[in-house]
Design a protein around this motif. Sequence first.
Motif, PDB file in Angstrom:
ATOM      1  N   UNK A 300      58.824  51.955  69.611  1.00 17.18           N
ATOM      2  CA  UNK A 300      58.134  52.912  70.676  1.00 17.18           C
ATOM      3  C   UNK A 300      56.671  52.390  70.324  1.00 17.18           C
ATOM      4  N   UNK A 301      56.221  52.812  69.117  1.00 18.30           N
ATOM      5  CA  UNK A 301      54.742  52.344  68.934  1.00 18.30           C
ATOM      6  C   UNK A 301      54.483  50.877  69.162  1.00 18.30           C
ATOM      7  N   UNK A 302      55.236  49.986  68.766  1.00 13.09           N
ATOM      8  CA  UNK A 302      55.007  48.441  69.147  1.00 13.09           C
ATOM      9  C   UNK A 302      54.874  48.365  70.572  1.00 13.09           C
ATOM     10  N   UNK A 303      55.753  49.009  71.294  1.00  9.75           N
ATOM     11  CA  UNK A 303      55.609  48.890  72.863  1.00  9.75           C
ATOM     12  C   UNK A 303      54.361  49.433  73.525  1.00  9.75           C
ATOM     13  N   UNK A 304      54.133  50.521  73.116  1.00 10.88           N
ATOM     14  CA  UNK A 304      52.601  51.209  73.168  1.00 10.88           C
ATOM     15  C   UNK A 304      51.630  50.439  72.985  1.00 10.88           C
ATOM     16  N   UNK A 305      51.376  49.682  71.739  1.00 12.94           N
ATOM     17  CA  UNK A 305      50.417  48.870  71.686  1.00 12.94           C
ATOM     18  C   UNK A 305      50.289  47.449  72.250  1.00 12.94           C
ATOM     19  N   UNK A 306      51.449  46.942  72.538  1.00 15.28           N
ATOM     20  CA  UNK A 306      51.453  45.922  73.548  1.00 15.28           C
ATOM     21  C   UNK A 306      51.153  46.252  74.811  1.00 15.28           C
ATOM     22  N   UNK A 307      51.637  47.375  75.503  1.00 15.03           N
ATOM     23  CA  UNK A 307      51.098  47.701  76.796  1.00 15.03           C
ATOM     24  C   UNK A 307      49.773  47.906  76.825  1.00 15.03           C
TER      25      UNK A 307
END
Length: 399
Positions: A300-307
């Motif tokens: 979830x944190x990686x997805x947030x950083x990517x977005x």
Amino acid sequence: MFTLLRKLRPYLEPTIAVVFFVLWVVAEAGRQHGGSAWAALITISVAIAVSRIWPWAALAAVSAVPLLQLVGVLRPPESTTWPVAFGVIFVAFTVSLTAPKRVAYVALALSLPMALAAGALLGLQMNSWVGRGSFEREVEMFVTVAVVAFGLYAGAWGLGFALRLNFSELRALYLLRATAAQLGATESELAMSHERDRIAREVHDVLAHSLAVVIAQADGARFIGEKKPEKTDDALRAIADAARSSLIDVRTLVEGLREDQGDQPQPGLADIPALVKQVSGAGMTVDSQHFGDAKTMTPAQQLAVFRIVQESLTNALRHAGRATTRLSFDWRGPGLALTITSAGIEASESTAGGHGIRGMKDRARLAGGWLTAGASDGDFVVTLFVPTGSERPAEGEAA
């Protein structure tokens, strides 16, 4: 049906009072009675009629009849008129069922005086009706009538109060179920609202980035097509790749709405280089810097950083065109401190307060961190911190 019953409810006691009065008149047709008998009948009938709306008046009326009979103002009941006293039992039942509890308890306290009065009036009178007996016989009749009268009065009162408690419990249960249903509906609406926000954020992130790349490539191909035709193929290929990638993302999002796709892979930190390469093909210069060793982050944190990176690059491409953007990944603190600096973007409502910036702040917050965005010395700077450990520093400390 229930609405009709509620409308007819105020007429129940008056109707019973009329029936009570008429039945007594019919039963005593042909017999001559004095004014005392009629006064007792009318008083108790009126007490029945008003027992729900004026309980104090009803109790006073049914208490006054035996009292006036005992002191001699009214004649004692006769051998055929004494059943009028049964009206007192109905008054006790109605008051205990519908009146305020204070009045209901007063009605219960009257049970003993009313029983003693019934014993004195009816018990002693019965001896005269059948021929006066001995003193012991009179005491026996007094006690018998008093006990029976007390049992009938207290029993009617207890039945009314038991129904009162049962109705209160049913009403509380109904209200509890209604409240639970309302809370369930509110929870469903809130979940739907959150889901709509999530969908809007995902669609915005996917389409805004892809369309910005497509527009930049199309404009570039249009401007240099005549001078450098060989570059047109590259631009068209980049447009096709961006559109194809956007189409795949949208299809994945739609499929996720139709069924549970919780196990499908989501973009993460490993996908950021491909994202940088995509916008670089649109003419933007992107410089990435990394400090320290990368730490483990949740999906979830990686997805947030990517977005957030995707949205920042999209804003830079949309508002500054072929600008220069610097990505700085700093892992030397208790988490990831990411700074995205885009040259040539002025702070405006569309960049600092639009849907994209609000979405990035929400993503950062849900990932356990924070995000700031604003102009600084002619550049637009996005600062993100996402903790990777148990500590969460204050805003600005990691940067």
